[in-house]
Design an enzyme around this catalytic site. Structure first.
Site, mmCIF file in Angstrom:
data_model
loop_
_atom_site.group_PDB
_atom_site.id
_atom_site.type_symbol
_atom_site.label_atom_id
_atom_site.label_comp_id
_atom_site.label_asym_id
_atom_site.label_seq_id
_atom_site.Cartn_x
_atom_site.Cartn_y
_atom_site.Cartn_z
ATOM 1 N N ARG A 54 4.305 9.238 3.060
ATOM 2 C CA ARG A 54 5.488 8.402 2.850
ATOM 3 C C ARG A 54 6.151 8.867 1.559
ATOM 4 O O ARG A 54 5.492 9.391 0.652
ATOM 5 C CB ARG A 54 5.089 6.930 2.716
ATOM 6 C CG ARG A 54 4.395 6.339 3.940
ATOM 7 C CD ARG A 54 4.020 4.881 3.673
ATOM 8 N NE ARG A 54 3.395 4.243 4.825
ATOM 9 C CZ ARG A 54 2.079 4.162 5.016
ATOM 10 N NH1 ARG A 54 1.251 4.679 4.109
ATOM 11 N NH2 ARG A 54 1.586 3.562 6.084
ATOM 12 N N LYS A 78 0.384 1.809 1.693
ATOM 13 C CA LYS A 78 0.791 0.415 1.831
ATOM 14 C C LYS A 78 -0.413 -0.501 1.640
ATOM 15 O O LYS A 78 -1.527 -0.168 2.026
ATOM 16 C CB LYS A 78 1.399 0.176 3.216
ATOM 17 C CG LYS A 78 2.831 0.677 3.351
ATOM 18 C CD LYS A 78 3.414 0.243 4.679
ATOM 19 C CE LYS A 78 4.883 0.634 4.777
ATOM 20 N NZ LYS A 78 5.472 0.206 6.068
ATOM 21 N N HIS A 89 11.097 10.150 5.999
ATOM 22 C CA HIS A 89 10.264 9.546 7.031
ATOM 23 C C HIS A 89 10.354 10.322 8.349
ATOM 24 O O HIS A 89 9.428 10.251 9.170
ATOM 25 C CB HIS A 89 10.655 8.085 7.243
ATOM 26 C CG HIS A 89 9.458 7.188 7.429
ATOM 27 N ND1 HIS A 89 8.532 6.939 6.426
ATOM 28 C CD2 HIS A 89 9.008 6.500 8.516
ATOM 29 C CE1 HIS A 89 7.594 6.135 6.876
ATOM 30 N NE2 HIS A 89 7.848 5.863 8.146
ATOM 31 N N ARG A 142 7.589 12.666 8.235
ATOM 32 C CA ARG A 142 6.335 11.971 8.547
ATOM 33 C C ARG A 142 6.199 11.778 10.053
ATOM 34 O O ARG A 142 5.128 12.002 10.622
ATOM 35 C CB ARG A 142 6.314 10.631 7.816
ATOM 36 C CG ARG A 142 5.084 9.764 8.074
ATOM 37 C CD ARG A 142 5.104 8.565 7.132
ATOM 38 N NE ARG A 142 4.275 7.468 7.561
ATOM 39 C CZ ARG A 142 2.973 7.340 7.291
ATOM 40 N NH1 ARG A 142 2.358 8.289 6.591
ATOM 41 N NH2 ARG A 142 2.286 6.283 7.700
ATOM 42 N N HIS A 202 -2.340 4.059 9.054
ATOM 43 C CA HIS A 202 -1.949 2.857 9.788
ATOM 44 C C HIS A 202 -3.144 1.914 9.894
ATOM 45 O O HIS A 202 -4.231 2.323 10.305
ATOM 46 C CB HIS A 202 -1.474 3.207 11.198
ATOM 47 C CG HIS A 202 -0.116 3.836 11.225
ATOM 48 N ND1 HIS A 202 0.360 4.553 12.312
ATOM 49 C CD2 HIS A 202 0.889 3.852 10.300
ATOM 50 C CE1 HIS A 202 1.584 4.979 12.046
ATOM 51 N NE2 HIS A 202 1.914 4.573 10.845
ATOM 52 N N TYR A 207 3.785 7.037 18.966
ATOM 53 C CA TYR A 207 3.913 8.494 19.038
ATOM 54 C C TYR A 207 3.461 9.038 20.395
ATOM 55 O O TYR A 207 3.849 10.142 20.772
ATOM 56 C CB TYR A 207 3.134 9.152 17.898
ATOM 57 C CG TYR A 207 3.735 8.846 16.544
ATOM 58 C CD1 TYR A 207 4.934 9.432 16.147
ATOM 59 C CD2 TYR A 207 3.137 7.933 15.686
ATOM 60 C CE1 TYR A 207 5.502 9.133 14.927
ATOM 61 C CE2 TYR A 207 3.699 7.623 14.458
ATOM 62 C CZ TYR A 207 4.891 8.230 14.088
ATOM 63 O OH TYR A 207 5.466 7.914 12.885
#
Length: 316
Positions: free
Chosen positions: A159, A190, A259, A262, A285, A294
């Site tokens: 990120r 995150k 992004h 990414r 994630h 994806y």
């Protein structure tokens, strides 16, 4: 331009915001969105003469309806409801309310949009784009920095916040760093979750080239790995601006952003390996459902190949 003042929240709501900031360690952007949503909740309750701890589900439904009338999209309403629900859950634990009036409310369903990824040839073109034509040591240093940035964004799936948070050296205060000897990157993602990623040879070579000239730009004592021309830590907006310029110079679409690299990392890795769990780990994630989007992008790619190549796919 006048500065926008922060909303004045009640002491009870402010304690919840402090909880999000200190204990939950919510990201700055998320904290801003939650604070705005809570200020909106406070204003709507005051407008209707309702004490927030006494609010009932029908009050909340009315306020959500007003959000929709104002033109807020499904995602914005979902964030607002998450903030409201979190507040009442917090108050519930504090025994300030007997139940959560937001629990039965759901945001309108948002159409699921697929992430935009570059085709492999365009991603490779961006990595192989020639350095800036300007002469001079500073220009060469900036070109080396920018090349290292795109190699890490695409090669590691970082990120942009993780990228700019990287420090020059590992240490107890470092948010993230790259261990060139171990070919690994260590980042703070995150939710303040750390993860480690492998770094490929092209990215390591780009890193070595950047480190060889970083001293021309960085101020003495600056901890950041990536610095601006002023010698201080590069910001996410500066990375976006530089990437857009590099993509244009390489003949890529104008909409390239960090992004997207990414997304490209995840999509290309999944196409090659088919290992969804590994892609989840590399992206950081928390929920594999986030990564599963994806697979749809991968299927879309396969469908295009089929339509273009298989004789039975031709349509009159």
């Amino acid at each position: 331009m006048r500065a926008v003042s922060a909303p004045v929240l009640s002491a009870e709501i402010e304690r919840f915001v402090q909880h999000l900031r200190v204990e939950r360690r919510l990201a700055a952007r998320s904290l801003t969105l939650y604070t705005a949503a809570l200020a909106d909740l406070q204003a709507r309750a005051a407008e209707d003469g309702v004490e927030l701890p006494s609010a009932q589900p029908h009050h909340l439904r009315r306020w959500v309806a007003r959000l929709r009338e104002r033109g807020l999209g499904p995602r914005s309403i979902a964030i607002t409801l998450a903030a409201w629900r979190g507040l009442y859950r917090y108050w519930g634990r504090e025994r300030l309310v007997p139940n959560n009036p937001v629990d039965g409310l759901r945001p309108p369903k948002a159409p699921q949009s697929l992430p935009k990824a570059l085709p492999v040839d365009q991603a490779v073109a961006l990595m192989q784009a020639p350095a800036a034509a300007e002469s001079g040591a500073v220009s060469a240093a900036l070109a080396a920095r920018d090349h290292c940035i795109v190699e890490l964004l695409y090669g590691c799936g970082l990120r942009v916040g993780e990228l700019v948070g990287l420090d020059h050296h590992a240490g107890p205060q470092a948010a993230g760093w790259i261990d060139a000897a171990d070919a690994s990157a260590h980042v703070l993602g995150k939710g303040s979750k750390r993860r480690s990623l492998p770094v490929g040879e092209p990215a390591l070579q780009a890193l070595a080239a950047w480190l060889a000239c970083r001293g021309l730009l960085a101020h003495g004592g600056e901890a950041a790995l990536f610095v601006s021309q002023r010698g201080t830590r590069l910001s996410p907006s500066q990375v976006r601006s530089r990437l857009k310029a590099m993509a244009l110079a390489a003949g890529l679409p104008t909409g390239v952003h960090p992004h997207m690299l990414r997304h490209s990392f995840a999509s290309h890795l999944l196409q090659s390996s088919g290992d969804l769990r590994a892609v989840q780990e590399l992206l950081g994630h928390a929920n594999i459902a986030t990564t599963q989007i994806y697979t749809k992008l991968d299927f879309q790619h396969l469908a295009k190949v089929y339509d273009a190549a298989h004789p039975r796919a031709k349509r009159r």
